[in-house]
Design a protein around this motif. Structure first.
Motif, PDB file in Angstrom:
ATOM      1  N   THR A   1       0.574  -1.102  -0.056  1.00 10.48           N
ATOM      2  CA  THR A   1      -0.513   0.115   0.628  1.00 10.48           C
ATOM      3  C   THR A   1       0.761   1.135   0.166  1.00 10.48           C
ATOM      4  OG1 THR A   1      -0.003  -0.051   2.089  1.00 10.48           O
ATOM      5  CG2 THR A   1      -1.726  -1.204   1.345  1.00 10.48           C
TER       6      THR A   1
ATOM      7  N   GLN B   1       7.836   2.314   6.426  1.00 10.70           N
ATOM      8  CA  GLN B   1       7.074   1.380   6.378  1.00 10.70           C
ATOM      9  C   GLN B   1       6.897   1.230   7.474  1.00 10.70           C
ATOM     10  OE1 GLN B   1       7.894  -0.663   1.983  1.00 10.70           O
ATOM     11  NE2 GLN B   1       9.991   0.013   2.373  1.00 10.70           N
TER      12      GLN B   1
ATOM     13  N   GLY C   1      -0.873  10.233   5.746  1.00  7.59           N
ATOM     14  CA  GLY C   1      -0.388   8.935   5.525  1.00  7.59           C
ATOM     15  C   GLY C   1      -1.219   7.687   6.580  1.00  7.59           C
ATOM     16  N   GLU C   2      -1.612   6.892   6.567  1.00  7.82           N
ATOM     17  CA  GLU C   2      -1.826   5.628   7.915  1.00  7.82           C
ATOM     18  C   GLU C   2      -1.699   4.546   7.317  1.00  7.82           C
ATOM     19  OE1 GLU C   2      -6.978   5.838   7.229  1.00  7.82           O
ATOM     20  OE2 GLU C   2      -6.407   7.078   8.395  1.00  7.82           O
ATOM     21  N   LEU C   3      -2.070   3.431   8.383  1.00  8.99           N
ATOM     22  CA  LEU C   3      -2.455   2.256   7.880  1.00  8.99           C
ATOM     23  C   LEU C   3      -3.176   1.827   7.088  1.00  8.99           C
ATOM     24  CD1 LEU C   3      -1.033   0.865  11.211  1.00  8.99           C
ATOM     25  CD2 LEU C   3      -0.158   0.636   9.398  1.00  8.99           C
ATOM     26  N   ALA C   4      -3.705   0.870   6.273  1.00  5.64           N
ATOM     27  CA  ALA C   4      -4.940   0.849   5.432  1.00  5.64           C
ATOM     28  C   ALA C   4      -4.562  -0.660   6.406  1.00  5.64           C
ATOM     29  CB  ALA C   4      -4.253   0.545   3.897  1.00  5.64           C
TER      30      ALA C   4
ATOM     31  N   LEU D   1       0.698   5.822  14.589  1.00  2.76           N
ATOM     32  CA  LEU D   1      -0.001   5.016  14.550  1.00  2.76           C
ATOM     33  C   LEU D   1      -0.860   3.992  15.387  1.00  2.76           C
ATOM     34  CD1 LEU D   1       2.597   3.098  11.552  1.00  2.76           C
ATOM     35  CD2 LEU D   1       0.346   4.817  11.672  1.00  2.76           C
TER      36      LEU D   1
ATOM     37  N   SER E   1      -2.378  -4.647   8.692  1.00  8.28           N
ATOM     38  CA  SER E   1      -3.059  -3.664   8.460  1.00  8.28           C
ATOM     39  C   SER E   1      -1.482  -2.936   8.015  1.00  8.28           C
ATOM     40  CB  SER E   1      -3.406  -2.743   9.303  1.00  8.28           C
ATOM     41  OG  SER E   1      -2.553  -2.405  10.315  1.00  8.28           O
TER      42      SER E   1
ATOM     43  N   GLU F   1       3.182   3.987   1.141  1.00  2.53           N
ATOM     44  CA  GLU F   1       4.034   4.340   1.801  1.00  2.53           C
ATOM     45  C   GLU F   1       3.886   5.681   2.790  1.00  2.53           C
ATOM     46  OE1 GLU F   1       8.303   4.811   0.514  1.00  2.53           O
ATOM     47  OE2 GLU F   1       8.547   2.871   0.582  1.00  2.53           O
ATOM     48  N   LEU F   2       3.866   5.657   4.391  1.00  2.00           N
ATOM     49  CA  LEU F   2       3.913   6.949   4.936  1.00  2.00           C
ATOM     50  C   LEU F   2       4.884   8.083   4.737  1.00  2.00           C
ATOM     51  CD1 LEU F   2       3.364   5.151   7.978  1.00  2.00           C
ATOM     52  CD2 LEU F   2       1.154   6.113   7.173  1.00  2.00           C
TER      53      LEU F   2
ATOM     54  N   ALA G   1       1.879  -0.323   5.585  1.00  2.00           N
ATOM     55  CA  ALA G   1       2.171   1.092   5.217  1.00  2.00           C
ATOM     56  C   ALA G   1       2.777   0.703   4.049  1.00  2.00           C
ATOM     57  CB  ALA G   1       1.408   2.733   5.851  1.00  2.00           C
TER      58      ALA G   1
END
Length: 317
Positions: free
Chosen positions: A9, A29, A312-315, A280, A41, A11-12, A43
């Motif tokens: 997904t 990551q 960004g965030e964790l998917a 996070l 989850s 990256e942050l 990133a």
């Protein structure tokens, strides 16, 4: 095995803002895994690999907890905490490392970690507790003290076997190298690091439970006052275990829930990994907004004119 089809997904991105203007950026990551190794989850890429560095220390401590070394030398949880530590070389911390050696009748001169610049003794090195723990196991098992850092030494083979068993893979498949302190460290995927921490905090092993207890009951031993690992464990009162590694590695677990988080800043930035960890932990609900604010004041605000911002965030997978 993942719970979904995605293995990568976005990256942050960590941005250093000077009075609101972007001055620098870092790519990061991160992955969350459960104790079965499933990615929950993500990133970036969970298959991205790095040396685990000092985030390996709680698992190197298994050599001490599984061999009867603690009992043989009457070592306590403060001793076990310093074995897991990347400490600042403060007097209290150096004395704790010395206590391990004193109890097993090993001279401090046996330590093969370097003497830090402007210091007097290897006891002041941030890895002295880990080295003291290895020497204690060697003394208890009548293994050679002089070669304890060699990958072929029984204490290093024992540590690697413990890690390999946890990850259910052959020990010979691990890629190793010397860490800066001279001890072996290993090249792992982020998902493997996260899985190790999920297992550490899962409550499935008495030996790992004792390591968790030592780290969370004596967080001041693990790093030091004001340092990220110490403060996040102190503020969460045993709900979170946290261990930093050099070159942008950070590993964290939620105690009792069997979930581990592994973070790697691509350029090795320390400031970026701590900022991402706070971001996070808040997203995951592992820390309260009040704790996040307290940590952010120290680790995301840099002087009067600069601060860190996360994109960004964790998917979920």
């Amino acid at each position: 095995m993942t719970r979904g089809k995605r293995t990568q997904t976005a990256e942050l991105e960590v941005r250093l803002l000077r009075e609101g203007i972007v001055e620098s950026t870092h790519q990061v990551q991160a992955v969350v895994c459960d104790e079965r190794g499933r990615m929950l989850s993500l990133a970036g890429s969970g298959e991205a690999a790095a040396f685990i560095r000092s985030a390996l220390k709680p698992f190197q401590a298994l050599a001490v907890t599984t061999t009867g070394t603690l009992e043989t030398y009457n070592l306590n949880d403060r001793d076990l905490a310093i074995i897991c530590a990347s400490h600042q070389g403060a007097i209290e911390q150096a004395r704790q490392a010395f206590n391990i050696l004193w109890r097993c009748d090993v001279e401090p001169s046996a330590l093969q970690c370097p003497i830090p610049a402007d210091k007097q003794s290897p006891l002041e090195h941030n890895c002295s507790g880990k080295h003291a723990g290895m020497l204690a196991v060697c003394k208890q098992r009548n293994w050679s003290l002089g070669s304890y850092l060699q990958p072929s030494h029984p204490v290093q083979r024992l540590i690697l076997e413990k890690v390999a068993d946890l990850l259910q893979m052959p020990a010979e498949e691990f890629i190793g190298a010397h860490d800066d302190c001279g001890a072996p460290t290993y090249f792992m995927q982020l998902r493997q690091m996260a899985t190790l921490y999920a297992l550490l905090a899962s409550g499935s092993s008495v030996d790992m439970e004792r390591i968790i207890r030592a780290m969370t009951h004596y967080p001041e031993m693990i790093a030091g006052p004001g340092q990220f690992d110490t403060e996040v464990m102190r503020l969460t009162e045993g709900e979170i275990v946290s261990k930093s590694g050099a070159e942008g590695v950070q590993c964290i677990a939620r105690v009792g829930e069997g979930m581990g988080l592994a973070i790697k800043c691509v350029d090795g930035s320390r400031r970026a990994k701590y900022a991402v960890a706070i971001h996070l932990l808040k997203q995951l609900g592992w820390i309260t907004p009040a704790i996040a604010e307290t940590l952010s004041d120290v680790h995301m605000t840099i002087g009067a004119f600069k601060r860190l911002d996360i994109i960004g965030e964790l998917a979920m997978l």
